[in-house]
Design an enzyme around this catalytic site. Structure first.
Site, short mmCIF file in Angstrom:
data_model
loop_
_atom_site.label_atom_id
_atom_site.label_comp_id
_atom_site.label_asym_id
_atom_site.label_seq_id
_atom_site.Cartn_x
_atom_site.Cartn_y
_atom_site.Cartn_z
N ARG A 248 -9.10 39.69 -62.63
CA ARG A 248 -8.51 38.59 -62.21
C ARG A 248 -9.28 37.32 -62.54
NH1 ARG A 248 -8.92 37.55 -56.61
NH2 ARG A 248 -10.30 39.28 -56.09
N TYR B 249 -24.88 31.82 -51.86
CA TYR B 249 -24.20 31.72 -53.03
C TYR B 249 -25.10 31.03 -54.30
CZ TYR B 249 -20.30 30.91 -56.41
OH TYR B 249 -19.51 31.09 -57.33
N ALA C 148 -28.45 30.42 -54.18
CA ALA C 148 -29.54 31.25 -54.10
C ALA C 148 -29.28 32.49 -55.36
CB ALA C 148 -30.09 31.78 -53.07
N ALA C 149 -28.22 33.13 -54.96
CA ALA C 149 -27.77 34.20 -56.09
C ALA C 149 -27.39 33.43 -57.59
CB ALA C 149 -26.59 34.60 -55.58
N LYS C 150 -27.04 32.06 -57.55
CA LYS C 150 -26.51 31.72 -58.92
C LYS C 150 -27.74 31.14 -59.52
CE LYS C 150 -22.19 32.66 -58.95
NZ LYS C 150 -21.57 33.83 -59.74
P1 NAP Z 1 -12.06 35.79 -58.31
O1 NAP Z 1 -10.84 35.39 -58.97
O2 NAP Z 1 -12.11 36.06 -56.86
O3 NAP Z 1 -12.20 37.36 -58.89
C1 NAP Z 1 -13.36 38.19 -58.68
C2 NAP Z 1 -13.34 39.30 -59.44
O4 NAP Z 1 -14.39 40.17 -59.05
C3 NAP Z 1 -12.14 40.30 -59.21
O5 NAP Z 1 -11.79 40.96 -60.29
C4 NAP Z 1 -12.77 41.38 -58.23
O6 NAP Z 1 -12.12 42.55 -58.29
C5 NAP Z 1 -14.18 41.41 -58.60
N1 NAP Z 1 -15.19 41.75 -57.85
C6 NAP Z 1 -15.64 41.00 -56.50
N2 NAP Z 1 -16.43 41.66 -55.79
C7 NAP Z 1 -16.83 42.88 -56.63
C8 NAP Z 1 -17.55 44.02 -56.42
N3 NAP Z 1 -18.29 44.15 -55.35
N4 NAP Z 1 -17.70 45.09 -57.43
C9 NAP Z 1 -16.96 44.82 -58.50
N5 NAP Z 1 -16.06 43.85 -58.72
C10 NAP Z 1 -15.79 42.91 -57.63
O7 NAP Z 1 -13.34 35.16 -58.87
P2 NAP Z 1 -13.50 33.95 -59.98
O8 NAP Z 1 -13.17 32.59 -59.34
O9 NAP Z 1 -12.70 34.46 -61.07
O10 NAP Z 1 -15.04 33.96 -60.15
C11 NAP Z 1 -15.62 34.87 -61.02
C12 NAP Z 1 -17.31 34.63 -61.24
O11 NAP Z 1 -17.24 33.04 -61.58
C13 NAP Z 1 -17.82 34.78 -59.98
O12 NAP Z 1 -19.20 35.06 -60.23
C14 NAP Z 1 -18.04 33.29 -59.28
O13 NAP Z 1 -19.01 33.01 -58.42
C15 NAP Z 1 -18.01 32.47 -60.71
N6 NAP Z 1 -17.75 31.24 -60.31
C16 NAP Z 1 -16.53 30.60 -60.07
C17 NAP Z 1 -15.98 29.30 -59.89
C18 NAP Z 1 -14.76 28.97 -59.48
O14 NAP Z 1 -14.45 27.79 -59.23
N7 NAP Z 1 -13.85 29.72 -59.34
C19 NAP Z 1 -17.15 28.50 -59.85
C20 NAP Z 1 -18.37 28.89 -60.50
C21 NAP Z 1 -18.56 30.22 -60.61
P3 NAP Z 1 -10.93 42.75 -57.10
O15 NAP Z 1 -9.80 42.12 -57.89
O16 NAP Z 1 -10.80 44.32 -57.24
O17 NAP Z 1 -11.28 42.30 -55.83
#
Ligand code: NAP
Length: 242
Positions: free
Chosen positions: A14, A154, A156-158
Site C-alpha cells: 500500500r 516516530y 527518534a526512529a526516523k
Molecule cells: P501506509 O500507507 O500506512 O502503508 C504501510 C505499509 O507498511 C503497509 O504495506 C503495511 O502492511 C506495512 N506494515 C506496517 N506495519 C508492518 C509490520 N509490522 N510488518 C510488515 N509490514 C508492515 O504507510 P505510508 O504512508 O505508505 O508510509 C510508508 C513509509 O513512509 C513509512 O515508513 C512511513 O513512516 C514513511 N513516511 C510516510 C509519510 C507520509 O506522509 N505518508 C511521510 C514520511 C515518511 P499492511 O497493509 O498489511 O498493514
C-alpha cells in the site's frame, strides 16, 4: 541475456511502498513485497505488478520480528535467486505527547520503524556482499530531521534511520553497496488520511501534499541512476525542509 534484477520493498502493498514497487517494476525489476496483514491490498498489488510483465510475490510477516525477517528473506532468496535492492519502507505511527507516551507505543514504533531496518538489512547483506552489488534505501521522514510535537517515538526512529544510513554507507562502500535514505514530507496515503490537507498545504512551498509516486521516483533514481551517491538523505517534501 543480462540477469533480471530483484527489489524487495517492505510495506510494499500500500501507499508509498506500493508506488516504489510499481516504479521499480517499470524499470524492469522483479519484485518481492512484504506486508503485515492486509491480504487484499497485497494480492491486488501483486496482480498489478504482474500486469507490468515482471515476477512479483507478496510475503506476510512482521518486520519488527527478527526471526520472521530472517526466515522470510531466506524464502525470498530461494524464490527469486537474489536481492539487489532493499527498500526498508514499512512503518507505523503511534502518536501522542511524550508525557502520555506509553512504553508499548514507544517500543512498537522503534521496533517497526527502526529495528526492522537492522533485521532486514542483516538478513540480505551477506547476499549483497557475495554478489558485490547492492542498494539499500531507508524510508526516513522530515520529522527525523526537524522533530515534531506528538511524535517523539516516530522522530527518534526516523532520525535513527539516518544515522544507520550514513554509518552503513561508510562500512559498505568498498563492497559496491550503496545506502541512502529518503525523507518524505507529507505524502497522501492511509497514514496521513486524517490530516487537514488544506491547512498543511499552506505551509508547503510547493502548496500541495506529495503523492506516493513522488517518493517512488526518488527511490528509482537512487536504485537505478545514482551509482555515485551513497550515505545521503534525499528530501522529497515540497520544500518544507530547506
Ligand atoms: P501506509 O500507507 O500506512 O502503508 C504501510 C505499509 O507498511 C503497509 O504495506 C503495511 O502492511 C506495512 N506494515 C506496517 N506495519 C508492518 C509490520 N509490522 N510488518 C510488515 N509490514 C508492515 O504507510 P505510508 O504512508 O505508505 O508510509 C510508508 C513509509 O513512509 C513509512 O515508513 C512511513 O513512516 C514513511 N513516511 C510516510 C509519510 C507520509 O506522509 N505518508 C511521510 C514520511 C515518511 P499492511 O497493509 O498489511 O498493514
Amino acid at each position: 541475456m543480462p540477469e533480471t534484477k530483484v527489489a524487495l520493498v517492505t510495506g510494499g502493498s500500500r501507499g508509498i511502498g506500493k508506488a516504489c514497487a510499481v516504479e521499480l517494476a517499470k524499470a524492469g525489476y522483479n519484485i518481492a513485497i512484504s506486508y503485515a496483514g492486509n491480504d487484499e491490498a497485497a494480492n491486488k498489488t501483486v496482480s498489478e505488478l504482474n500486469q507490468l510483465g515482471v515476477k512479483a510475490k507478496a510475503y506476510k510477516f512482521d518486520v519488527s520480528d527478527k526471526e520472521a525477517c530472517s526466515k522470510s528473506v531466506s524464502e525470498i532468496l530461494s524464490d527469486f535467486g537474489t536481492i539487489h535492492v532493499l527498500v526498508n519502507n514499512a512503518g507505523i505511527t503511534r502518536d501522542g505527547l511524550f508525557m502520555r507516551m506509553s512504553s508499548e507505543n514507544w517500543e512498537a514504533v522503534i521496533n517497526t520503524n527502526l529495528n526492522s531496518a537492522f533485521y532486514m538489512t542483516n538478513s540480505v547483506i551477506k547476499q549483497m556482499i557475495k554478489q558485490r552489488e547492492g542498494c539499500i534505501i531507508n524510508m526516513s521522514s522530515i520529522v527525523g530531521l526537524m522533530g515534531n510535537a506528538g511524535q517523539t517515538n516516530y522522530s527518534a526512529a526516523k532520525a535513527g534511520l539516518i544515522g544507520f544510513t550514513k554509518s552503513l554507507a561508510k562500512e559498505l562502500g568498498s563492497r559496491n553497496i550503496r545506502v541512502n535514505a529518503i525523507a518524505p514530507g507529507f505524502i497522501q496515503t492511509d497514514m496521513t488520511k486524517d490530516l487537514d490537507t488544506e491547512k498543511i498545504s499552506e505551509h508547503i512551498p510547493l502548496k500541495r501534499l506529495g503523492l506516493p509516486e513522488d517518493i517512488a521516483k526518488a527511490v528509482k533514481f537512487l536504485a537505478v541512476d545514482a551509482q555515485y551517491i551513497t550515505g545521503q538523505v534525499i528530501g522529497v517534501d515540497g520544500g518544507l525542509v530547506v
